[in-house]
Design an enzyme around this catalytic site. Structure first.
Site, PDB file in Angstrom:
ATOM      1  N   TYR A  26       0.715  -1.296  -0.055  1.00  0.00           N
ATOM      2  CA  TYR A  26      -0.018   0.010  -0.046  1.00  0.00           C
ATOM      3  C   TYR A  26       0.850   1.147   0.037  1.00  0.00           C
ATOM      4  O   TYR A  26       0.175   2.475   0.037  1.00  0.00           O
ATOM      5  CB  TYR A  26      -0.919  -0.132   1.332  1.00  0.00           C
ATOM      6  CG  TYR A  26      -1.998  -1.140   1.188  1.00  0.00           C
ATOM      7  CD1 TYR A  26      -2.859  -1.205   0.198  1.00  0.00           C
ATOM      8  CD2 TYR A  26      -1.930  -2.203   2.017  1.00  0.00           C
ATOM      9  CE1 TYR A  26      -3.814  -2.099   0.072  1.00  0.00           C
ATOM     10  CE2 TYR A  26      -2.769  -3.114   2.114  1.00  0.00           C
ATOM     11  CZ  TYR A  26      -3.858  -3.240   1.072  1.00  0.00           C
ATOM     12  OH  TYR A  26      -4.647  -4.444   1.079  1.00  0.00           O
ATOM     13  N   ASN A  77     -12.908   3.715  -1.660  1.00  0.00           N
ATOM     14  CA  ASN A  77     -12.206   2.814  -1.108  1.00  0.00           C
ATOM     15  C   ASN A  77     -12.809   1.882  -0.100  1.00  0.00           C
ATOM     16  O   ASN A  77     -12.464   2.394   1.011  1.00  0.00           O
ATOM     17  CB  ASN A  77     -10.844   3.202  -1.103  1.00  0.00           C
ATOM     18  CG  ASN A  77     -10.055   2.068  -0.760  1.00  0.00           C
ATOM     19  OD1 ASN A  77     -10.211   0.679  -0.875  1.00  0.00           O
ATOM     20  ND2 ASN A  77      -8.619   2.100  -0.876  1.00  0.00           N
ATOM     21  N   HIS A  83     -15.261  -6.872  -0.988  1.00  0.00           N
ATOM     22  CA  HIS A  83     -15.124  -8.269  -1.210  1.00  0.00           C
ATOM     23  C   HIS A  83     -16.248  -8.942  -0.555  1.00  0.00           C
ATOM     24  O   HIS A  83     -16.375 -10.411  -0.733  1.00  0.00           O
ATOM     25  CB  HIS A  83     -13.779  -8.891  -1.006  1.00  0.00           C
ATOM     26  CG  HIS A  83     -12.660  -8.215  -1.542  1.00  0.00           C
ATOM     27  ND1 HIS A  83     -12.664  -7.774  -3.052  1.00  0.00           N
ATOM     28  CD2 HIS A  83     -11.721  -7.468  -0.884  1.00  0.00           C
ATOM     29  CE1 HIS A  83     -11.448  -6.959  -2.966  1.00  0.00           C
ATOM     30  NE2 HIS A  83     -10.934  -6.854  -1.934  1.00  0.00           N
ATOM     31  N   HIS A 103      -9.068   1.390  -5.544  1.00  0.00           N
ATOM     32  CA  HIS A 103      -8.187   0.524  -4.784  1.00  0.00           C
ATOM     33  C   HIS A 103      -6.807   0.969  -4.836  1.00  0.00           C
ATOM     34  O   HIS A 103      -6.411   1.231  -6.158  1.00  0.00           O
ATOM     35  CB  HIS A 103      -8.336  -0.864  -5.007  1.00  0.00           C
ATOM     36  CG  HIS A 103     -10.024  -1.409  -4.736  1.00  0.00           C
ATOM     37  ND1 HIS A 103     -10.300  -1.664  -3.706  1.00  0.00           N
ATOM     38  CD2 HIS A 103     -10.922  -1.516  -5.743  1.00  0.00           C
ATOM     39  CE1 HIS A 103     -11.542  -1.994  -3.852  1.00  0.00           C
ATOM     40  NE2 HIS A 103     -11.868  -2.014  -5.078  1.00  0.00           N
ATOM     41  N   LEU A 104      -6.045   0.973  -3.938  1.00  0.00           N
ATOM     42  CA  LEU A 104      -4.609   1.269  -4.067  1.00  0.00           C
ATOM     43  C   LEU A 104      -3.950   0.244  -4.894  1.00  0.00           C
ATOM     44  O   LEU A 104      -3.173   0.767  -5.688  1.00  0.00           O
ATOM     45  CB  LEU A 104      -4.012   1.510  -2.843  1.00  0.00           C
ATOM     46  CG  LEU A 104      -4.550   2.792  -1.989  1.00  0.00           C
ATOM     47  CD1 LEU A 104      -4.177   2.417  -0.334  1.00  0.00           C
ATOM     48  CD2 LEU A 104      -3.943   3.936  -2.465  1.00  0.00           C
ATOM     49  N   SER A 105      -4.258  -1.023  -4.379  1.00  0.00           N
ATOM     50  CA  SER A 105      -3.435  -1.980  -5.108  1.00  0.00           C
ATOM     51  C   SER A 105      -4.168  -2.569  -6.484  1.00  0.00           C
ATOM     52  O   SER A 105      -5.222  -2.080  -6.520  1.00  0.00           O
ATOM     53  CB  SER A 105      -3.343  -3.195  -4.228  1.00  0.00           C
ATOM     54  OG  SER A 105      -4.473  -3.673  -3.531  1.00  0.00           O
ATOM     55  N   ARG A 114      -9.888 -11.538  -3.690  1.00  0.00           N
ATOM     56  CA  ARG A 114     -10.079  -9.743  -3.838  1.00  0.00           C
ATOM     57  C   ARG A 114     -10.456  -9.566  -5.244  1.00  0.00           C
ATOM     58  O   ARG A 114     -10.635  -8.461  -5.522  1.00  0.00           O
ATOM     59  CB  ARG A 114      -8.672  -9.215  -3.580  1.00  0.00           C
ATOM     60  CG  ARG A 114      -8.012  -9.474  -2.185  1.00  0.00           C
ATOM     61  CD  ARG A 114      -6.996  -8.754  -1.989  1.00  0.00           C
ATOM     62  NE  ARG A 114      -6.156  -9.330  -0.714  1.00  0.00           N
ATOM     63  CZ  ARG A 114      -6.275  -8.758   0.334  1.00  0.00           C
ATOM     64  NH1 ARG A 114      -7.136  -7.828   0.581  1.00  0.00           N
ATOM     65  NH2 ARG A 114      -5.713  -9.295   1.541  1.00  0.00           N
TER      66      ARG A 114
HETATM   67  C1  DQA Z   1      -7.634  -2.327  -0.915  1.00  0.00           C
HETATM   68  C2  DQA Z   1      -7.756  -3.707  -1.691  1.00  0.00           C
HETATM   69  C3  DQA Z   1      -8.557  -4.756  -0.355  1.00  0.00           C
HETATM   70  O1  DQA Z   1      -8.539  -5.960  -1.090  1.00  0.00           O
HETATM   71  C4  DQA Z   1      -7.962  -4.508   0.908  1.00  0.00           C
HETATM   72  O2  DQA Z   1      -9.017  -5.463   1.688  1.00  0.00           O
HETATM   73  C5  DQA Z   1      -7.912  -3.153   1.313  1.00  0.00           C
HETATM   74  C6  DQA Z   1      -7.427  -2.189   0.376  1.00  0.00           C
HETATM   75  C7  DQA Z   1      -6.715  -1.605  -1.712  1.00  0.00           C
HETATM   76  O3  DQA Z   1      -6.898  -0.177  -1.659  1.00  0.00           O
HETATM   77  O4  DQA Z   1      -6.043  -1.762  -2.469  1.00  0.00           O
HETATM   78  O5  DQA Z   1      -8.052  -2.998   2.472  1.00  0.00           O
HETATM   79  O6  DQA Z   1      -9.121  -1.683  -1.263  1.00  0.00           O
END
Ligand code: DQA
Length: 155
Positions: A26, A77, A83, A103-105, A114
């Protein structure tokens, strides 16, 4: 006349830990850093933002319900709730506002659980994998979506 209601920027569970939480996934920016970047970028786009985080699903639902009257769009986000939460999907659908999911990732390069987002069905679009920049891209998309009378725009 331009829409003067703010964009609600919502952050779900554990995003308050950004900066120290799994930085290899992240990054090192805190949520406060992201908020500051969003506020500065929103200004250049002529938008106002209302930036919030909660670890509680019900609180996020209450905020989304409130947005129906008080916001012109929602950037979200939803973190892990992405999920799992039909409830957030229902709230976002009922809001009848443009929604950009962030989503950051890149959730599609990660564990298979995910790969499915309940809330995408209520989103105008989804941005993932660009780190904090994804929030800025979402605001750019939102600037277009909330412009009145943009022909052919799908909300
Ligand atoms: C997230 C991705 C999700 O799978 C994870 O549970 C998060 C962060 C992201 O910003 O990449 O808490 O939403």
């Amino acid at each position: 006349m331009p829409d003067t209601k703010p964009i609600l920027v919502l952050n779900g569970p554990n995003l308050n830990l950004l900066g120290t939480r799994e930085p290899e996934i992240y990054g090192r920016d805190t949520l406060g850093d992201i908020q500051a970047r969003c506020a500065a970028h929103a200004k250049t786009l002529g938008l106002k933002i209302d930036f919030r985080q909660s670890n509680h699903e019900g609180e996020l639902v209450d905020w989304i319900q409130g947005a129906r009257k008080s916001a012109s769009g929602i950037v979200i986000n939803a973190a892990g709730l992405t999920h799992t939460s039909v409830t957030l999907l229902d709230a976002l659908t009922a809001a009848e506002l443009p929604v950009v999911e962030v989503h950051l990732s890149n959730i599609y390069r990660r564990e298979s659980f995910r790969h499915h987002s309940y809330i995408s069905a209520a989103a105008t679009g989804v941005i993932c994998g660009f780190g904090p920049r994804g929030y800025l891209l979402a605001l750019e998309a939102m600037a277009d979506l909330v412009k009145p009378a943009r022909k052919g725009a799908r909300r």
